[in-house]
Design a protein around this motif. Structure first.
Motif, PDB file in Angstrom:
ATOM      1  N   PRO A 188       0.822  -1.225   0.000  1.00  0.00           N
ATOM      2  CA  PRO A 188       0.000   0.000   0.000  1.00  0.00           C
ATOM      3  C   PRO A 188       0.848   1.263   0.000  1.00  0.00           C
ATOM      4  CG  PRO A 188      -0.803  -1.574   1.639  1.00  0.00           C
ATOM      5  CD  PRO A 188       0.522  -2.091   1.153  1.00  0.00           C
ATOM      6  N   THR A 189       0.252   2.337  -0.476  1.00  0.00           N
ATOM      7  CA  THR A 189       0.937   3.614  -0.537  1.00  0.00           C
ATOM      8  C   THR A 189       1.200   4.171   0.853  1.00  0.00           C
ATOM      9  OG1 THR A 189       0.843   5.844  -1.462  1.00  0.00           O
ATOM     10  CG2 THR A 189      -1.214   4.912  -0.664  1.00  0.00           C
ATOM     11  N   ALA A 190       2.236   4.990   0.959  1.00  0.00           N
ATOM     12  CA  ALA A 190       2.510   5.697   2.204  1.00  0.00           C
ATOM     13  C   ALA A 190       1.549   6.868   2.339  1.00  0.00           C
ATOM     14  CB  ALA A 190       3.945   6.185   2.222  1.00  0.00           C
ATOM     15  N   THR A 191       1.082   7.124   3.537  1.00  0.00           N
ATOM     16  CA  THR A 191       0.146   8.221   3.786  1.00  0.00           C
ATOM     17  C   THR A 191       0.666   9.098   4.916  1.00  0.00           C
ATOM     18  OG1 THR A 191      -1.151   6.887   5.342  1.00  0.00           O
ATOM     19  CG2 THR A 191      -1.828   6.859   3.029  1.00  0.00           C
ATOM     20  N   GLY A 192       0.189  10.336   4.935  1.00  0.00           N
ATOM     21  CA  GLY A 192       0.545  11.238   6.017  1.00  0.00           C
ATOM     22  C   GLY A 192       1.259  12.480   5.516  1.00  0.00           C
ATOM     23  N   LYS A 193       1.821  13.243   6.455  1.00  0.00           N
ATOM     24  CA  LYS A 193       2.516  14.479   6.141  1.00  0.00           C
ATOM     25  C   LYS A 193       3.837  14.176   5.436  1.00  0.00           C
ATOM     26  CE  LYS A 193       0.719  16.939  10.213  1.00  0.00           C
ATOM     27  NZ  LYS A 193       1.105  17.643  11.467  1.00  0.00           N
ATOM     28  N   PRO A 194       4.427  15.203   4.789  1.00  0.00           N
ATOM     29  CA  PRO A 194       5.709  14.985   4.111  1.00  0.00           C
ATOM     30  C   PRO A 194       6.774  14.361   5.009  1.00  0.00           C
ATOM     31  CG  PRO A 194       4.797  17.092   3.464  1.00  0.00           C
ATOM     32  CD  PRO A 194       3.888  16.561   4.534  1.00  0.00           C
ATOM     33  N   PHE A 195       6.808  14.737   6.282  1.00  0.00           N
ATOM     34  CA  PHE A 195       7.782  14.151   7.195  1.00  0.00           C
ATOM     35  C   PHE A 195       7.582  12.642   7.313  1.00  0.00           C
ATOM     36  CE2 PHE A 195       8.460  18.453   8.943  1.00  0.00           C
ATOM     37  CZ  PHE A 195       9.836  18.437   9.052  1.00  0.00           C
ATOM     38  N   HIS A 196       6.326  12.188   7.155  1.00  0.00           N
ATOM     39  CA  HIS A 196       6.015  10.783   7.388  1.00  0.00           C
ATOM     40  C   HIS A 196       6.119   9.918   6.141  1.00  0.00           C
ATOM     41  CE1 HIS A 196       3.491  11.845  11.225  1.00  0.00           C
ATOM     42  NE2 HIS A 196       4.791  11.976  11.390  1.00  0.00           N
ATOM     43  N   THR A 197       6.014  10.501   4.964  1.00  0.00           N
ATOM     44  CA  THR A 197       5.949   9.695   3.752  1.00  0.00           C
ATOM     45  C   THR A 197       7.288   9.557   3.034  1.00  0.00           C
ATOM     46  OG1 THR A 197       5.275  11.633   2.471  1.00  0.00           O
ATOM     47  CG2 THR A 197       3.528  10.248   3.359  1.00  0.00           C
ATOM     48  N   THR A 198       8.259  10.393   3.346  1.00  0.00           N
ATOM     49  CA  THR A 198       9.533  10.341   2.632  1.00  0.00           C
ATOM     50  C   THR A 198      10.337   9.101   3.033  1.00  0.00           C
ATOM     51  OG1 THR A 198      10.373  11.847   4.311  1.00  0.00           O
ATOM     52  CG2 THR A 198       9.792  12.788   2.190  1.00  0.00           C
TER      53      THR A 198
END
Length: 457
Positions: A63-73
């Motif tokens: 599944p794709t990563a979700t959340g704020k930029p800090f969390h998805t990188t």
């Protein structure tokens, strides 16, 4: 929290302004987080069969990563025989290597902690390390200082968590939302804003090193760190001329001792940037404005610059597309090394003129060869050994080929066909990691999937 220093800000601004990749193959724009270059050997100058199965096809998609930029990188990926560890700001997810199903995650020191650093590789006995920010990663005083040792042999169990802080400057804590980790043999090197600490596997300190700013009570940042064998390279930035800071680097041995008394300064012109090459601290990259060629700076064992190689070919300059984490967007470059050769890609990737793969001799600095891949393709370097560099390219993502280009003269041989689903089409950047018949394409931030795994059908 001290603000981002100028180098890091300029790097991030430069990265986010890169144009979106339009073609299908450009969707496979990978970075340098692939397999480590194999050791040099005295084998024949032909690809070692089989580097890859004759055919590779999608096996699973997470599944794709979700959340704020800090969390998805994406920070890094670790591989074991049974699992793939994918580290992002939200933590380290553990995926079953056979099916892609989640097997859990590495437990943070407290709920909501943000992952801020990760060793690029595991130790010889399957240990990795991660660092966390407790609380708001964008808040005042955020600090990437809580380090956890992770045992992949025990399904990602945390062995211990400890705090590693920098030295105070002007009587105040010197904090940063970034850090860097790496294995120097059996010692874990931890880079703080102004120190590097070596930790034993029982989390006791083996040694500690402080940058020149600590003694002078000046704001000298440890900007980045790379570790290979018993050599640790630390890049420094400090306040200097009003227009831009000064840049330098030091080399430490496996016991945390500087190999030269003073830091090595690297003069940079306007629009030029200095980067460590991931997992190869004997080299630095200088990336100038687009009209000039990037340079590779080769380092001796004591850290002195021994050679500068302009990475340019008859079809244009090397294309060094940096894709990395939120804090180090250029930390993964599409470049591969062996002990004698560096491989890059060059030339236009959106015209009918084929892009090239080029080899440069590290001893002489001369270009050994430059060979076309295919028309209208973005070649990705997926590995290198003493015999060849292995390149993924193709006209569409449903019709890709893995090639071997021999190290000696660049003879091209197709060794595997790769079929990808159309869902790759809108993806602008992927980290490509190939090893032992498994080809993983991982999103570097939020997208349509997390990891897409290919293997023999």
């Amino acid at each position: 929290m001290l603000s981002h220093h100028p180098l890091r800000l300029r790097r991030w601004a430069r990265f986010v302004l890169l144009p979106a990749v339009a073609s299908a193959v450009m969707a496979a724009a990978a970075t340098g987080c692939g397999p480590k270059p194999a050791a040099e050997s005295k084998s024949s100058p032909t690809p070692r069969p089989p580097f890859a199965p004759p055919k590779l096809a999608p096996a699973w998609m997470s599944p794709t990563a979700t959340g704020k930029p800090f969390h998805t990188t994406l920070h890094a990926t670790w591989h074991t025989a049974s699992a793939l560890y994918v580290g992002r700001g939200s933590g380290v997810e553990i995926l079953d290597a056979a099916t892609g199903q989640s097997k859990g995650s590495v437990q943070p020191p407290e709920p909501g902690a943000t992952l801020c650093a990760m060793t690029p590789t595991l130790s010889a006995d399957g240990l990795g390390a991660v660092a966390w920010i407790k609380g708001d990663p964008e808040g005042r005083g955020a600090s990437c200082e809580h380090v956890s040792l992770v045992d992949t042999g025990r399904d990602g169990a945390v062995v211990w968590t400890t705090s590693v802080t920098g030295s105070a400057v002007a009587g105040k804590p010197f904090t940063s939302e970034t850090a860097a980790l790496g294995w120097a043999g059996d010692v874990l090197a931890v880079m703080t804003p102004n120190t590097v600490v070596g930790l034993q596997k029982d989390h006791s300190r083996a040694w500690a090193w402080s940058n020149p700013g600590v003694a002078r009570q000046e704001f000298v940042y440890n900007d980045d760190m790379a570790v290979r064998g018993d050599r640790i390279t630390v890049m420094l930035s400090e306040k200097g001329a009003p227009a831009r800071p000064n840049y330098s680097f030091v080399t430490l041995d496996g016991k945390g001792r500087q190999t030269k008394p003073a830091a090595e300064r690297v003069p940079l012109g306007d629009g030029m940037y200095l980067h460590l090459v991931s997992d190869h601290p004997e080299a630095l990259l200088v990336t100038p404005p687009s009209e000039a060629a990037p340079e590779l700076l080769l380092l001796a064992a004591d850290g002195a610059i021994t050679r500068r190689i302009a990475l340019t070919t008859p079809v244009g300059h090397a294309e060094l597309r940096g894709i990395g984490t939120y804090w180090r967007p250029d930390s993964m470059f599409d470049i591969r090394f062996t002990d004698t050769t560096v491989f890059v890609t060059a030339g236009s990737t959106i015209s009918d003129t084929p892009a090239h793969v080029a080899a440069f001799d590290l001893k002489t600095g001369a270009m050994r060869w430059s060979r076309p891949v295919e028309a209208v393709t973005v070649p990705r370097l997926v590995g290198a050994d003493a015999d060849a560099v292995y390149v993924l390219g193709g006209r569409t993502t449903s019709d890709m080929t893995m090639y071997a280009f021999t190290s000696g003269d660049g003879t091209r041989t197709p060794i595997s066909s790769v079929t990808a689903p159309r869902t790759l089409l809108p993806v602008t950047g992927l980290a490509i990691d190939y090893r032992a018949g498994n080809l993983a394409m991982t999103e570097t931030r939020a997208g349509m999937f997390g990891t897409l795994m290919f293997r023999a059908p």
